[in-house]
Design an enzyme around this catalytic site. Structure first.
Site, short mmCIF file in Angstrom:
data_model
loop_
_atom_site.label_atom_id
_atom_site.label_comp_id
_atom_site.label_asym_id
_atom_site.label_seq_id
_atom_site.Cartn_x
_atom_site.Cartn_y
_atom_site.Cartn_z
CB SER A 1 -109.91 -22.78 6.19
OG SER A 1 -110.76 -23.68 7.06
CD GLU B 1 -110.28 -19.19 15.30
OE1 GLU B 1 -111.39 -19.58 14.83
OE2 GLU B 1 -109.97 -19.02 16.41
CG ASP C 1 -117.37 -16.18 25.36
OD1 ASP C 1 -118.53 -16.96 25.57
OD2 ASP C 1 -116.39 -16.38 25.02
CG PHE D 1 -107.16 -23.09 25.12
CD1 PHE D 1 -107.59 -21.73 25.71
CD2 PHE D 1 -106.28 -23.15 24.13
CE1 PHE D 1 -106.62 -20.84 25.49
CE2 PHE D 1 -105.47 -22.09 23.81
CZ PHE D 1 -105.61 -20.78 24.39
CG HIS E 1 -111.36 -23.53 10.71
ND1 HIS E 1 -110.94 -22.71 9.76
CD2 HIS E 1 -111.26 -22.96 11.86
CE1 HIS E 1 -111.17 -21.61 10.26
NE2 HIS E 1 -111.08 -21.47 11.53
CE1 TYR F 1 -119.21 -24.42 20.94
CE2 TYR F 1 -121.27 -24.27 19.77
CZ TYR F 1 -120.11 -23.63 20.41
OH TYR F 1 -120.09 -22.24 20.13
#
Length: 292
Positions: free
Chosen positions: A26, A28, A120, A223, A273, A152
């Site tokens: 998949s 994003e 956020d 990141f 993903h 996480y």
């Protein structure tokens, strides 16, 4: 040239030997900020559609303009590709009534998959202190959404400890979330430990690994700092001196991802993903090498 040929024959052989079972993917995307970037998005969507992904997802910005773009892009991708398209939805700075209206609009337009996140905020003191758990509960009261939530393996940046993270995830799953998608990582053992910990705590949904290829190592470091992701020492060594050679960085990054997916696949992981950053070249190549 002879050695090069043997090398590639070996890659193909390894692919057939190690990845004979089905691997699913998949992808994003995020709302583009310009016309040129939008063209790049649609090129990536079209190319990655060829891999027959299980779903696409589109992130949700921290301001109203980007949020509206998410709504529009999700509907367009779903209509153009017929691929299930999940809308990211954050709750950190929205009222319950606003969230109910957005969710109902998605459902009425055939978008029944949501990635539910806290998100956020642009403000230090935001108006409505809601969490992803609250959003999952709210969505399930509106309709039977298919809900993905975040996980996480190396701890959420605001987490107290590993137990706190696991219990937070369990609450979201118990409230009706269907699966978890992890933050990106580069230590496969971190993911496997996290998955084992989920099983021990009766979290019986799929924990899909989030995979971020290295497009630009300096960007990746930024990141990682924001998301509490550990970059192994060997990666600093292998990318040393390549700051101005993005092409080589992408080639190395592709190799790293292929190794990660192979290792995870050997541990029973079947769905992956990919965080595309609206770029398809690296991920499309990786997925083809993996047999998709």
């Amino acid at each position: 040239m002879q050695n090069f040929s043997k090398y590639h024959q070996n890659i193909v052989y390894q692919k057939k030997e190690n990845l004979g079972h089905i691997i699913n993917c998949s992808f994003e995307f995020f709302p583009p900020k310009s016309i040129n970037l939008e063209k790049n998005l649609w090129f990536s969507v079209e190319q990655l559609s060829k891999l027959k992904p299980k779903f696409f997802s589109v992130t949700y910005g921290a301001n109203s303009g980007e949020r509206l773009k998410t709504y529009e892009i999700v509907k367009k991708i779903n209509k153009k590709t017929q691929v299930i398209t999940a809308a990211h939805l954050t709750c950190v700075d929205s009222t319950p009534d606003e969230l109910k209206r957005i969710a109902q609009d998605y459902w009425n337009n055939g978008i029944q998959s949501i990635v539910a996140l806290r998100g956020d905020t642009l403000k230090k003191n935001y108006r409505h202190k809601m969490y992803a758990l609250d959003l999952v509960i709210l969505l399930k009261k509106i309709a039977d959404f298919d809900i993905s939530v975040a996980a996480y393996p190396e701890l959420h940046p605001e987490s107290k400890d590993a137990k706190f993270d696991i219990m937070s995830l369990k609450k979201k799953i118990d409230a009706g979330a269907n699966r978890a998608i992890t933050q990106f990582f580069f230590n496969v053992e971190s993911y496997l430990r996290f998955r084992d910990n989920c099983i021990k705590n009766n979290i019986n949904v799929e924990i899909i690994p989030g995979i971020l290829p290295v497009y630009n190592f300096q960007q990746l470091q930024r990141f990682a700092e924001m998301t509490n992701v550990h970059i192994p020492k060997w990666m600093f060594e292998i990318f040393y001196g390549l700051d101005d050679d993005i092409a080589v960085q992408k080639i190395i990054g592709s190799s790293i991802v292929i190794d990660m997916v192979k290792n995870l696949s050997s541990e029973g992981v079947k769905n992956f993903h990919f965080y595309t950053l609206n770029q398809s070249e690296v991920i499309y190549s990786v997925c083809r090498m993996l047999g998709l």
